[in-house]
Design an enzyme around this catalytic site. Structure first.
Site, PDB file in Angstrom:
ATOM      1  N   ASP A 108       9.981  -1.398  19.915  1.00 45.68           N
ATOM      2  CA  ASP A 108      10.146  -0.147  18.597  1.00 45.68           C
ATOM      3  C   ASP A 108      10.239   0.795  19.350  1.00 45.68           C
ATOM      4  O   ASP A 108      10.072   2.032  18.960  1.00 45.68           O
ATOM      5  CB  ASP A 108       8.159   0.561  18.787  1.00 45.68           C
ATOM      6  CG  ASP A 108       7.211   1.111  19.275  1.00 45.68           C
ATOM      7  OD1 ASP A 108       8.254   0.883  21.126  1.00 45.68           O
ATOM      8  OD2 ASP A 108       6.531   0.972  19.883  1.00 45.68           O
ATOM      9  N   VAL A 161       9.700   3.335  21.940  1.00 44.49           N
ATOM     10  CA  VAL A 161       9.441   4.067  22.296  1.00 44.49           C
ATOM     11  C   VAL A 161       8.607   3.946  23.691  1.00 44.49           C
ATOM     12  O   VAL A 161       8.096   2.407  23.812  1.00 44.49           O
ATOM     13  CB  VAL A 161       7.482   4.628  21.350  1.00 44.49           C
ATOM     14  CG1 VAL A 161       7.281   5.339  22.139  1.00 44.49           C
ATOM     15  CG2 VAL A 161       9.433   4.648  19.677  1.00 44.49           C
ATOM     16  N   LEU A 214       0.847  -0.862  -0.351  1.00 44.02           N
ATOM     17  CA  LEU A 214       0.245   0.238  -0.035  1.00 44.02           C
ATOM     18  C   LEU A 214       0.810   1.176  -0.244  1.00 44.02           C
ATOM     19  O   LEU A 214       0.016   2.247  -0.293  1.00 44.02           O
ATOM     20  CB  LEU A 214      -1.268   0.089   1.294  1.00 44.02           C
ATOM     21  CG  LEU A 214      -1.989  -1.130   1.461  1.00 44.02           C
ATOM     22  CD1 LEU A 214      -2.761  -0.897   2.660  1.00 44.02           C
ATOM     23  CD2 LEU A 214      -2.616  -1.294   0.204  1.00 44.02           C
ATOM     24  N   HIS A 227       6.609   6.025   9.779  1.00 42.27           N
ATOM     25  CA  HIS A 227       7.845   6.436   9.294  1.00 42.27           C
ATOM     26  C   HIS A 227       9.139   6.795   8.971  1.00 42.27           C
ATOM     27  O   HIS A 227      10.275   7.063   9.357  1.00 42.27           O
ATOM     28  CB  HIS A 227       7.688   4.578   8.226  1.00 42.27           C
ATOM     29  CG  HIS A 227       7.559   3.381   8.787  1.00 42.27           C
ATOM     30  ND1 HIS A 227       7.806   3.167  10.453  1.00 42.27           N
ATOM     31  CD2 HIS A 227       6.238   3.024   8.364  1.00 42.27           C
ATOM     32  CE1 HIS A 227       7.205   1.773  10.249  1.00 42.27           C
ATOM     33  NE2 HIS A 227       6.744   2.175   8.868  1.00 42.27           N
ATOM     34  N   ASP A 263      -8.053   1.194   8.491  1.00 46.29           N
ATOM     35  CA  ASP A 263      -7.470   3.231   9.071  1.00 46.29           C
ATOM     36  C   ASP A 263      -9.039   3.230   9.799  1.00 46.29           C
ATOM     37  O   ASP A 263      -8.242   4.095  11.046  1.00 46.29           O
ATOM     38  CB  ASP A 263      -7.949   3.957   7.388  1.00 46.29           C
ATOM     39  CG  ASP A 263      -7.340   3.838   6.842  1.00 46.29           C
ATOM     40  OD1 ASP A 263      -6.517   2.886   7.146  1.00 46.29           O
ATOM     41  OD2 ASP A 263      -7.184   4.039   5.711  1.00 46.29           O
ATOM     42  N   GLU A 277       2.882   5.655   6.929  1.00 42.37           N
ATOM     43  CA  GLU A 277       4.149   5.966   6.652  1.00 42.37           C
ATOM     44  C   GLU A 277       4.537   6.952   6.899  1.00 42.37           C
ATOM     45  O   GLU A 277       6.838   7.294   6.657  1.00 42.37           O
ATOM     46  CB  GLU A 277       4.075   5.979   5.379  1.00 42.37           C
ATOM     47  CG  GLU A 277       3.499   4.708   4.050  1.00 42.37           C
ATOM     48  CD  GLU A 277       4.789   3.193   4.514  1.00 42.37           C
ATOM     49  OE1 GLU A 277       5.941   3.406   5.169  1.00 42.37           O
ATOM     50  OE2 GLU A 277       3.245   2.525   4.611  1.00 42.37           O
TER      51      GLU A 277
END
Ligand SMILES: [Zn+2]
Length: 985
Positions: free
Chosen positions: A264, A266, A188, A246, A302, A243
């Site tokens: 991650d 975090v 995607l 990222h 989403d 994205e």
């Protein structure tokens, strides 16, 4: 007493969708960048730097208690297929604006669905105080909408096209956040992750040409703002939010490790063992804690994503403050509306000369543009040659704002073989010094050569002074070398990180005034690094001594077609046997002067060499076989007619030639032809039908005696092929497990001496395998061809098959399923998948499936072939020197059901209260079946007499019957049984 009345079972539904598209390619992209740039920092080096930087960001925020707002200039490159704006890939401006709105809402926690963030996570939800805006000025300083629309050189793109896709349209990544929207088919979207500014990692700066984010056009934008054609699960613009996370240094929330040990980096995101898909109900537990599947860095639909955490926001702010390129964005001139001044004439480009020029007379020329607000009525321009003014030109103009005009200078004479520098300057506009000096000067260095007659030989013991180089980026370029003792020119593409860079070596002007026939001969050598990247070599020709405006392309080979030796991960230096000679006719330039250039195209793969360049005036006869046009690998006629495409590679017309054909080692049949083939032209010649034996046949076609003489290059004169003569036929349903003997109707074939399908033992007993792991010959194909399937009596059909594959970093295998309706020509592609679309598994060692979860089941619909009497399917594996590809359990059904029977038992009756009765069979071979239904009184209710039963489902009629117990007796060739069912309508 038998107790079992019903057979309940679940149908396993691991049927994957055709052309599977993965959610995010960022991790794969990072892997590739690291592979191509060994000097690039590792994730560990990056995270070590990040940990100290993030601490500083948090400390500064606490001190100041405020954050400054950041504004980021965005350029959206729509790489379309020529559609009108608002159609297909060429999405509307409204769709682009809706996407930017999503981005700004999500990053500032202004998203309407923030109320869906569970109470548990609300305290850690974060915001960045950032605004993404479309750029206001382009790299030339001109006004722009921030949207660039370009028709792409391809209609669909994959992650591996990274450089080529982005080179369609790119603005400097230090000033613009580049977003490419296109028909990306394997993911995607994907982003390029940031780098640290640490010293010693400067190679990473070469990634600037690919920096940014790519998103599929059908997930770009939100249905909240318009009826855009978006994929249902991804219709709220969260792919770009993900994205962009990222792009600013975030990792997937599960740390890209399938265990609770992934991170991650975090602190305020919970540990999670894997990605989340779909839209689960909160709370979900993973690693003994509540999953934050609402995070933008998960894979949820989403509509179910709604937060970044403050820890993620701190990481992104850190990147924005310190990472190369990212940190320049908030100060980019692109954010300012271009301010035009009153009188501003600029040089847009130098029209003439180019970086090369013919010796003799030349008219220097520039294109000027009015960048100011006033009409320009006069100007003064100056031309310097090697720093001395040779002309000052006063001109009268009437140039409106934004208008352009070509300005020619007096002709000059170029005779020197060395480079000349030209500087063009605007000294006055509208009778005074121009209000904007920035665009007033452009310079060029031009190489000129003296015309040279033929013949000419160049061995490259040193770089010849009459030749020149064109090295646009000033980095790696062609140089002389000794390749295992042989003088050659080579370019070190192995270490050259600028993907897509071109470099030329340019011959002197060749004078063919008195040579009616001429040719270029040279030797070339190249090996690919692996199967996924490949360099290119072109030979260009220009009669105007310029290679920047559509020169003739005389030779153009890339990737595997360029290779003269097997792929290798080590530096390629050719052995004496790894060179190939090329012959290129120059007869079309007879009577003129021409200049040639050898141009390399870099893919940061492996080294490219040329040597022994010869320009000859003799006649060269070289007739070559290009490819077989017909037949294919199979026929059911037994006497197919070979048709072969041949090419005149020489430099004179061929007016007669012969073609010979030998079948199964028999004597040669010679065919004589009197056709004319001009240099560089091709012709398809048809031979007479050849008589085949049953099974596999081998035949050889050769071209000989061009113009009754000898061919200069015998290596391209003769080719051998294989073909199977097979008339086995079947009706569907049909099942093929490739166990002993049963595969006799199927044909396995390929080109002679090439790898094709073979059998292997797996957890499914005997399976078929294409061995891509050890086969270094990229592009070889293995063909598995079905018997002839008679589909005349059906209206719907589908096929299922199991595949097992593991991706390996060296290359990707491809599996295609092709269909033929004439026994011979496979003209329809029903399925094609490669690399990640074939498997989620990655393994660097040789792949062998041992559990059923290592297989995926694929369905293809065959209903478009219904009614055809002679259908064949071919399963074609194409080698990428990656890993082994397995195939098993091919089944054909006379329906399109997406959930075929996967029974472990021979047959099963199901249905019950308010559910129609059905029987599903699962035999290895076809049988007859006789089904009778009795009521408890022993009266016969219904009867069904079936033939050719294999794997179908049939309804059982229960005419005028009430609720009660019924007995169902099933008798087949191998089984008899009676079952009780409790049924009612
Ligand atoms: Zn991702």
């Amino acid at each position: 007493m038998r107790i079992v009345v019903f057979t309940f079972f679940f149908i396993c539904t691991h049927v994957s969708v055709l052309q599977a598209q993965d959610r995010c390619g960022t991790v794969e992209n990072e892997k590739k960048l690291l592979q191509n740039h060994p000097a690039k920092e590792t994730p560990e080096q990056f995270e070590k730097w990040m940990s100290t930087q993030v601490a500083k960001t948090i400390k500064n925020q606490n001190n100041q208690r405020t954050q400054s707002a950041y504004t980021i200039p965005v350029v959206v490159h729509v790489i379309h297929n020529g559609e009108s704006i608002g159609t297909g890939v060429n999405i509307s401006e409204a769709q682009i604006l809706s996407q930017l709105k999503v981005l700004n809402n999500d990053f500032n926690r202004q998203n309407a669905d923030q109320t869906n963030t569970p109470t548990l996570f609300q305290p850690v939800a974060g915001s960045m105080d950032i605004e993404f805006v479309l750029a206001k000025q382009d790299p030339d300083g001109l006004p722009t909408t921030g949207i660039v629309r370009v028709k792409g050189s391809k209609t669909s793109w994959v992650l591996n096209d990274n450089y080529t896709l982005k080179s369609q349209s790119y603005w400097p990544a230090e000033q613009y956040l580049n977003i490419w929207v296109t028909n990306l088919t394997d993911y995607l979207g994907f982003a390029q992750s940031p780098v640290s500014p640490l010293a010693g990692l400067e190679e990473a700066s070469n990634d600037r040409l690919t920096d940014g984010v790519v998103v599929n056009y059908r997930v770009f934008g939100s249905i909240d703002d318009g009826a855009f054609s978006l994929k249902t699960q991804y219709n709220k613009g969260r792919t770009l939010t993900h994205e962009m996370g990222h792009f600013f240094g975030l990792r997937h929330i599960w740390g890209d490790v399938s265990s609770c040990s992934g991170t991650d980096y975090v602190a305020d995101t919970p540990v999670q063992s894997s990605s989340t898909s779909g839209c689960p109900v909160h709370p979900q537990t993973s690693c003994s804690t509540t999953k934050m599947f609402q995070n933008y860095l998960d894979y949820t639909d989403d509509a179910c994503m709604n937060l970044f955490t403050q820890g993620q926001a701190d990481r992104m702010i850190t990147i924005l403050l310190s990472s190369p390129r990212r940190k320049e964005l908030p100060n980019s001139p692109a954010l300012q509306t271009p301010v035009s001044v009153a009188d501003d004439l600029g040089i847009k480009k130098i029209i003439s000369p180019g970086t090369t020029a013919c010796s003799g007379l030349l008219t220097p020329s520039v294109l000027v543009r009015n960048y100011g607000n006033n009409t320009i009525t006069n100007a003064q321009l100056q031309l310097k040659r090697n720093n001395s003014v040779i002309e000052t030109k006063n001109i009268i103009l009437s140039l409106a704002p934004d208008a352009e005009q070509q300005i020619d200078f007096n002709f000059i004479s170029l005779t020197s073989a060395s480079a000349t520098t030209f500087d063009f300057t605007i000294t006055f506009a509208n009778s005074h010094a121009d209000n904007n000096a920035v665009n007033n000067l452009k310079s060029i260095s031009t190489s000129t050569s003296t015309p040279t007659g033929l013949p000419l030989t160049e061995s490259f013991a040193s770089f010849p002074s009459s030749w020149s180089k064109d090295n646009p980026d000033g980095l790696t370029t062609w140089q002389t070398t000794l390749a295992n003792g042989t003088s050659a020119m080579y370019i070190n593409l192995y270490d050259y990180a600028e993907m897509g860079a071109t470099d030329k070596i340019i011959t002197p002007q060749l004078d063919l005034s008195n040579t009616p026939t001429a040719a270029l001969l040279f030797d070339r050598a190249y090996a690919q690094y692996d199967g996924t990247t490949g360099e290119g070599l072109k030979v260009l020709a220009s009669t105007g001594c310029r290679f920047d405006n559509s020169p003739d392309v005389l030779f153009n080979k890339t990737d595997a077609a360029l290779a003269t030796a097997t792929s290798r991960l080590s530096r390629f230096v050719p052995a004496s046997t790894e060179w190939k000679t090329e012959v290129i006719s120059l007869s079309q330039y007879a009577g003129r002067q021409v200049q040639l250039a050898f141009e390399s195209m870099n893919a940061n793969g492996n080294n490219l060499f040329i040597k022994n360049v010869r320009f000859v005036t003799s006649s060269i006869l070289d007739l070559a076989i290009v490819q077989l046009e017909s037949p294919s690998f199979i026929t059911c006629l037994g006497s197919p007619t070979p048709a072969v495409r041949i090419r005149n590679n020489g430099n004179i017309a061929i007016t007669s030639f012969s073609v010979s054909l030998s079948v199964n080692g028999g004597s040669n049949t010679i065919y004589h032809f009197g056709n004319q083939i001009l240099p560089n032209e091709e012709l398809v010649v048809n031979l007479s039908p050849m008589i085949l034996n049953g099974g596999t046949n081998q035949y050889t076609i050769s071209v000989l005696e061009p113009n009754g003489s000898t061919d200069i290059d015998p290596s391209n004169d003769s080719r051998s092929y294989q073909i199977a003569f097979n008339t086995a036929n079947e009706v569907i349903p049909l099942r093929e497990k490739f166990e002993t003997a049963s595969k006799n109707d199927w044909v396995i074939i390929g080109a002679p001496q090439q790898t094709t399908w073979s059998t292997a033992t797996t957890n499914y007993n005997t399976s078929l395998v294409y061995n891509g792991f050890t086969n270094t010959k990229i592009g070889e194909e293995g063909w598995l061809i079905s018997p002839i399937l008679n589909l005349t009596d059906i209206t719907k059909a589908s096929a299922y098959f199991d595949i097992s594959y593991a991706k390996r970093s060296t290359g990707n295998e491809t599996l295609r399923v092709l269909a033929s309706t004439d026994c011979e020509h496979f003209t329809t592609e029903l399925f094609s998948a490669s690399g990640v679309a074939l498997s989620n598994i990655a393994q660097e060692t040789s792949w062998l499936p041992s559990v059923s979860s290592a297989w995926t089941r694929q369905q293809i619909i065959l209903s478009s072939l219904a009614g055809q009497p002679n259908v064949r399917l071919a399963f074609v594996a194409t080698n990428g020197n990656g890993n082994n590809l397995y195939l098993d359990n091919i089944e054909f059904f006379a329906n399109e059901d997406s959930q075929p029977s996967l029974l472990e038992v021979p047959y099963s009756v199901y249905g019950g209260l308010a559910s129609p009765l059905k029987i599903t069979f699962n035999f290895d071979t076809r049988q007859s079946a006789f089904i009778q239904v009795f009521n408890v009184m022993g009266q016969l209710i219904s009867e069904l007499n079936l033939t050719n039963v294999l794997n179908q489902t049939f309804p059982i009629e229960m005419p005028n019957q009430g609720t009660g117990i019924y007995l169902i007796r099933v008798q087949t060739d191998t089984h008899v049984s009676t079952k009780k069912v409790y049924w009612g309508n």
